[in-house]
Design an enzyme around this catalytic site. Structure first.
Site, PDB file in Angstrom:
ATOM      1  N   ASP A   1       0.856  -1.175   0.000  1.00  0.00           N
ATOM      2  CA  ASP A   1       0.000   0.000   0.000  1.00  0.00           C
ATOM      3  C   ASP A   1       0.899   1.234   0.000  1.00  0.00           C
ATOM      4  OD1 ASP A   1      -2.934   1.017   0.393  1.00  0.00           O
ATOM      5  OD2 ASP A   1      -1.655   2.271   1.654  1.00  0.00           O
TER       6      ASP A   1
ATOM      7  N   HIS B   1      -5.724   4.998   5.997  1.00  0.00           N
ATOM      8  CA  HIS B   1      -5.038   5.851   5.018  1.00  0.00           C
ATOM      9  C   HIS B   1      -3.594   6.094   5.429  1.00  0.00           C
ATOM     10  CE1 HIS B   1      -8.412   6.474   2.413  1.00  0.00           C
ATOM     11  NE2 HIS B   1      -9.160   6.803   3.451  1.00  0.00           N
TER      12      HIS B   1
END
Length: 196
Positions: free
Chosen positions: A25, A165
């Protein structure tokens, strides 16, 4: 005409429990890999449901973050100022990934940024085998959720890690999701990487 032959385990490719996956990610300065930069990397190597290692680092993108990115990620220019540049991080990330199957939630985004970073530095083309958990979720659990966002899936299925996030949190949540989706896929007879 020959009767259809039952496929053997050799026909399936590597069994999924033997495949090393590297779940990746990235947090970035924007959405365009041609003009935006990576500002955080998180990766988790897993095999057979077991975490083999993690990789996490902030990356100084060499430019100011937009207020929107700061709001989404909580990252600031001050936090990133002392972080290493992508030129330092990229070789370590590629070594960590190695020959693993790369997994990401919306893989085109993350793989696109890594590929663009490699291209800009004249590295060998980054073209791993890729599994996209968004695509898998759409095929396997779409009827059970209002959307296939990572946060929605984490909530619906009670994943151990929650996306935030931030790169490593999101990679860990994606690894949890991958394992859930592999279990679901096994119910459809998907046992090898080629079937996946």
């Amino acid at each position: 005409m020959m009767p259809p032959r039952q496929r053997s385990l050799d026909d399936l490719g590597t069994p999924l429990h033997e495949v090393t996956f590297c779940v990746v990610d990235l947090e970035t300065t924007g959405t365009d890999p041609r003009s935006d930069e990576i500002c955080e990397v998180g990766a988790v190597r897993v095999r057979g449901g077991e975490v083999l290692g993690t990789f996490q680092t902030l990356v100084n993108p060499g430019r100011a973050l937009s207020p929107r990115i700061t709001v989404i990620t909580g990252l600031t220019d001050a936090v990133l100022a002392t972080a290493p540049r992508i030129d330092t991080v990229l070789p370590s990330l590629l070594e960590f990934i190695g020959d693993a199957v790369v997994v990401a939630h919306n893989a085109r985004f993350d793989v696109g940024f890594i590929s663009a970073a490699c291209d800009r530095r004249n590295y060998e083309s980054f073209s791993p085998t890729v599994v996209d958990t968004v695509t898998l979720a759409r095929r396997l659990v779409r009827d059970e959720v209002p959307n296939c966002k990572l946060g929605t899936l984490a909530d619906r299925f009670g994943l151990a890690h929650r996306p935030s996030h931030r790169a490593l949190d999101d990679a860990l949540a994606t690894a949890d999701l991958l394992h859930l989706l592999l279990e679901r896929a096994a119910g459809w007879g998907v046992l090898g990487i080629d079937d996946l």
